[in-house]
Design an enzyme around this catalytic site. Structure first.
Site, PDB file in Angstrom:
ATOM      1  N   TYR A 106      38.912  41.655  34.259  1.00  0.00           N
ATOM      2  CA  TYR A 106      37.570  42.263  34.253  1.00  0.00           C
ATOM      3  C   TYR A 106      37.337  43.059  32.965  1.00  0.00           C
ATOM      4  O   TYR A 106      36.682  44.091  32.966  1.00  0.00           O
ATOM      5  CB  TYR A 106      37.365  43.134  35.504  1.00  0.00           C
ATOM      6  CG  TYR A 106      37.676  42.386  36.781  1.00  0.00           C
ATOM      7  CD1 TYR A 106      36.859  41.343  37.204  1.00  0.00           C
ATOM      8  CD2 TYR A 106      38.807  42.682  37.553  1.00  0.00           C
ATOM      9  CE1 TYR A 106      37.160  40.616  38.358  1.00  0.00           C
ATOM     10  CE2 TYR A 106      39.109  41.962  38.703  1.00  0.00           C
ATOM     11  CZ  TYR A 106      38.285  40.935  39.092  1.00  0.00           C
ATOM     12  OH  TYR A 106      38.577  40.219  40.229  1.00  0.00           O
ATOM     13  N   ARG A 116      34.689  48.883  32.312  1.00  0.00           N
ATOM     14  CA  ARG A 116      35.252  49.440  33.551  1.00  0.00           C
ATOM     15  C   ARG A 116      35.184  50.969  33.643  1.00  0.00           C
ATOM     16  O   ARG A 116      34.817  51.499  34.701  1.00  0.00           O
ATOM     17  CB  ARG A 116      36.689  48.955  33.781  1.00  0.00           C
ATOM     18  CG  ARG A 116      36.814  47.434  33.917  1.00  0.00           C
ATOM     19  CD  ARG A 116      38.139  47.006  34.529  1.00  0.00           C
ATOM     20  NE  ARG A 116      38.202  47.340  35.935  1.00  0.00           N
ATOM     21  CZ  ARG A 116      38.798  48.390  36.429  1.00  0.00           C
ATOM     22  NH1 ARG A 116      39.436  49.226  35.631  1.00  0.00           N
ATOM     23  NH2 ARG A 116      38.779  48.625  37.725  1.00  0.00           N
ATOM     24  N   PRO A 167      44.164  35.910  44.191  1.00  0.00           N
ATOM     25  CA  PRO A 167      44.390  37.072  43.330  1.00  0.00           C
ATOM     26  C   PRO A 167      43.768  36.867  41.950  1.00  0.00           C
ATOM     27  O   PRO A 167      43.831  35.781  41.384  1.00  0.00           O
ATOM     28  CB  PRO A 167      45.918  37.107  43.200  1.00  0.00           C
ATOM     29  CG  PRO A 167      46.320  35.674  43.318  1.00  0.00           C
ATOM     30  CD  PRO A 167      45.337  35.027  44.250  1.00  0.00           C
ATOM     31  N   CYS A 208      24.994  53.605  22.089  1.00  0.00           N
ATOM     32  CA  CYS A 208      24.087  54.730  22.328  1.00  0.00           C
ATOM     33  C   CYS A 208      23.901  54.994  23.820  1.00  0.00           C
ATOM     34  O   CYS A 208      22.827  54.779  24.375  1.00  0.00           O
ATOM     35  CB  CYS A 208      22.747  54.453  21.669  1.00  0.00           C
ATOM     36  SG  CYS A 208      22.957  54.003  19.956  1.00  0.00           S
ATOM     37  N   GLU A 209      24.947  55.411  24.485  1.00  0.00           N
ATOM     38  CA  GLU A 209      24.919  55.741  25.911  1.00  0.00           C
ATOM     39  C   GLU A 209      25.983  56.803  26.157  1.00  0.00           C
ATOM     40  O   GLU A 209      27.098  56.685  25.621  1.00  0.00           O
ATOM     41  CB  GLU A 209      25.328  54.530  26.771  1.00  0.00           C
ATOM     42  CG  GLU A 209      24.498  53.308  26.595  1.00  0.00           C
ATOM     43  CD  GLU A 209      23.483  53.102  27.707  1.00  0.00           C
ATOM     44  OE1 GLU A 209      23.486  53.889  28.684  1.00  0.00           O
ATOM     45  OE2 GLU A 209      22.698  52.155  27.592  1.00  0.00           O
ATOM     46  N   ARG A 249      43.022  40.202  39.533  1.00  0.00           N
ATOM     47  CA  ARG A 249      43.539  41.326  38.769  1.00  0.00           C
ATOM     48  C   ARG A 249      45.073  41.312  38.691  1.00  0.00           C
ATOM     49  O   ARG A 249      45.657  41.558  37.657  1.00  0.00           O
ATOM     50  CB  ARG A 249      43.075  42.620  39.440  1.00  0.00           C
ATOM     51  CG  ARG A 249      43.368  43.874  38.648  1.00  0.00           C
ATOM     52  CD  ARG A 249      43.016  45.121  39.448  1.00  0.00           C
ATOM     53  NE  ARG A 249      41.820  45.003  40.219  1.00  0.00           N
ATOM     54  CZ  ARG A 249      40.628  45.484  39.869  1.00  0.00           C
ATOM     55  NH1 ARG A 249      40.501  46.140  38.739  1.00  0.00           N
ATOM     56  NH2 ARG A 249      39.589  45.325  40.646  1.00  0.00           N
ATOM     57  N   GLY A 286      42.646  40.851  45.871  1.00  0.00           N
ATOM     58  CA  GLY A 286      42.588  42.297  46.047  1.00  0.00           C
ATOM     59  C   GLY A 286      43.849  43.077  45.766  1.00  0.00           C
ATOM     60  O   GLY A 286      43.831  44.309  45.786  1.00  0.00           O
TER      61      GLY A 286
HETATM   62  N1  LLP Z   1      38.122  36.608  46.081  1.00  0.00           N
HETATM   63  C1  LLP Z   1      36.846  37.029  46.156  1.00  0.00           C
HETATM   64  C2  LLP Z   1      35.956  36.410  47.136  1.00  0.00           C
HETATM   65  C3  LLP Z   1      36.388  38.070  45.313  1.00  0.00           C
HETATM   66  O1  LLP Z   1      35.130  38.491  45.430  1.00  0.00           O
HETATM   67  C4  LLP Z   1      37.272  38.656  44.382  1.00  0.00           C
HETATM   68  C5  LLP Z   1      36.830  39.728  43.488  1.00  0.00           C
HETATM   69  C6  LLP Z   1      38.588  38.165  44.316  1.00  0.00           C
HETATM   70  C7  LLP Z   1      38.977  37.159  45.191  1.00  0.00           C
HETATM   71  C8  LLP Z   1      39.604  38.710  43.352  1.00  0.00           C
HETATM   72  O2  LLP Z   1      39.880  40.047  43.564  1.00  0.00           O
HETATM   73  P1  LLP Z   1      41.104  40.745  42.794  1.00  0.00           P
HETATM   74  O3  LLP Z   1      42.371  40.058  43.230  1.00  0.00           O
HETATM   75  O4  LLP Z   1      40.879  40.556  41.341  1.00  0.00           O
HETATM   76  O5  LLP Z   1      41.048  42.154  43.202  1.00  0.00           O
HETATM   77  N2  LLP Z   1      34.919  44.027  38.240  1.00  0.00           N
HETATM   78  C9  LLP Z   1      35.662  44.805  39.213  1.00  0.00           C
HETATM   79  C10 LLP Z   1      36.324  43.925  40.245  1.00  0.00           C
HETATM   80  C11 LLP Z   1      35.357  43.029  40.983  1.00  0.00           C
HETATM   81  C12 LLP Z   1      36.032  42.136  41.979  1.00  0.00           C
HETATM   82  C13 LLP Z   1      35.093  41.150  42.544  1.00  0.00           C
HETATM   83  N3  LLP Z   1      35.665  40.223  43.481  1.00  0.00           N
HETATM   84  C14 LLP Z   1      36.669  45.678  38.480  1.00  0.00           C
HETATM   85  O6  LLP Z   1      36.714  45.651  37.240  1.00  0.00           O
HETATM   86  O7  LLP Z   1      37.391  46.440  39.099  1.00  0.00           O
END
Ligand code: LLP
Length: 430
Positions: free
Chosen positions: A386, A325, A287, A357-358, A289, A238
């Protein structure tokens, strides 16, 4: 890290001129910086070094096996959410023993794959799932390592589609019911309780919600340690990155944001390490992103300009199928020309749109940008996470290539999909 910057009038990734690169590979194309990915991994790892910490990179953010292989080489573990991701980890040389398997809907096949591979833990999201894991493990005559995912009901203050830690989200087991769920799981013969997991959401730009969730859950983790001798607490992923002004503010470095003040590793560690250290157990981070987001861009070429009565559209050759996104989360991505604009160049307010086409097929709306003409290339920044992984073949548009830059070296880690490949698995019934 200065991995994307203007040099001699053109945007470079590490030592490679991106204008010259796309002469060869074409557009649209994803480009990743190896040095940036490694830098992010190492910074986080060093920042948390006071803890017995395992980084389980969230594979879903960017699952090209070359990227996974890089992180595996650093000793990273992996957070996976499907059999397909586990398959990738094995192909990439990752250690299944450092894999946590998350997700609310694991199938029998996926549970069997995880058991066969010897993963670190299934992070179960409901009691029904725990019972099913117990059943599948029993049929195989083995014991499945599990952790339960707690939903701490903390507001992550992020986009509603990527917030996961509130009671109304489908994820995890309510904080109020979690103790009973552990008690019942402990009675099952074919599961071994190994930890507790949580993840409150994605793209968090302040440490507050993490702190709140950890504070709320730590006393319970201590209880679990006393009761079931658990070995780890996973605090999820996150950590947010800079999407605004990323180039100007230190060239795509998540820790040097201007308007958007992202989390720094130092801030994250300073707030969380003192809360976690007394537990004296393995802490897992997931992590995604943070690791790859600002390590990648998508390059696209301007095809046409259309001046309407209300707006000026720059139509480019990438579409929402390549990077979804903006359409899905109204996600902001900075856009810069590949050729460095003259300092005195004028800006105009434009919409950057794709050919799909959107009406949702846009990368920017009413955005002041240095003027670009047909044939000019532009880079959509912060597209390493992502990005490609959410691409589709919608409108029968082939997948773009993925290129990994390592200093002056260019590695095509996935070539552009051909039209033949686009239909190669389809069958017309006789
Ligand atoms: N752990 C779990 C259980 C998760 O569901 C996720 C992301 C992560 C870790 C990694 O989260 P991060 O560190 O990447 O924030 N497609 C969306 C983001 C979806 C995230 C889903 N879960 C976007 O493009 O913003």
């Amino acid at each position: 890290m200065h991995s994307f910057e203007y040099r001699n009038g053109a945007l470079h990734c590490e030592g490679v001129n991106l204008d010259t690169l796309v002469d060869e590979v074409g557009t649209p194309a994803y480009v990743y910086s190896k040095a940036t990915i490694l830098d992010h991994y190492r910074r986080l790892s060093e920042g948390m070094s006071e803890l017995d910490c395992l980084i389980c990179y969230a594979t879903k953010a960017n699952s090209n096996i070359a990227v996974l292989n890089l992180l595996a080489g650093e000793g990273s573990g992996f957070d996976i959410v499907s059999g397909g991701e586990l398959f990738r980890i094995k192909k990439a040389g990752g250690d299944p023993g450092k894999c946590t398997f998350a997700g609310v809907g694991k199938t029998r096949e996926e549970i069997e794959m995880g058991l066969d591979a010897g993963i670190l833990s299934f992070n179960a999201e409901s009691e029904a799932e725990v019972e099913f894991i117990n059943q599948v493990a029993g049929e195989k005559g083995v014991v499945a390592p599990i952790a339960l995912r707690v939903n701490p009901n903390v507001d992550a203050k992020t986009h509603k589609y990527i917030s996961t830690g509130k009671s109304e989200n489908k994820f995890g087991i309510d904080f109020e019911s979690i103790a009973g769920a552990y008690e019942r799981a402990s009675q099952l013969e074919h599961v071994k309780i190994r930890g507790l997991q949580m993840h409150i959401g994605s793209q968090l730009t302040s440490v507050g919600p993490f702190e709140e969730a950890v504070k709320k859950v730590v006393p319970f983790v201590q209880q679990l340690k006393d009761l079931y001798d658990i070995e780890f607490f996973s605090i999820g992923g996150g950590i947010g990155i800079v999407y605004n002004d990323s180039l100007a503010s230190g060239v795509m470095s998540w820790w040097e944001g201007q308007e958007e003040k992202p989390l720094t590793v130092e801030e994250y560690a300073q707030a969380l390490v003192p809360l976690l250290k007394p537990l004296d157990m393995k802490i897992i981070l997931e992590p995604g992103r943070f690791m790859v987001g600002n390590a990648g861009i998508m390059i696209t070429e301007v095809l046409y300009e259309k001046r309407g009565s209300a707006k000026t559209f720059k139509i480019v050759d990438a579409g929402m199928n390549d990077l979804i996104r903006p359409a899905l989360y109204e996600g902001h991505h900075d856009i810069v020309p590949i050729k460095e604009p003259a300092t005195a160049s004028t800006e105009e307010k434009v919409d950057i749109v794709g050919p799909v086409c959107e009406s949702g097929d846009f990368f920017a709306q009413d955005r002041p940008l240095p003027s670009v003409e047909s044939g000019d290339r532009i880079a959509v920044l912060s597209a390493g996470a992502y990005g490609f992984v959410m691409a589709s073949n919608y409108n029968s548009r082939p997948f773009p290539p993925e290129i990994l830059i390592d200093g002056e070296e260019v590695h095509t880690i996935r070539p552009r999909q051909s039209y033949e490949e686009l239909i190669e698995t389809e069958i017309i019934p006789r």
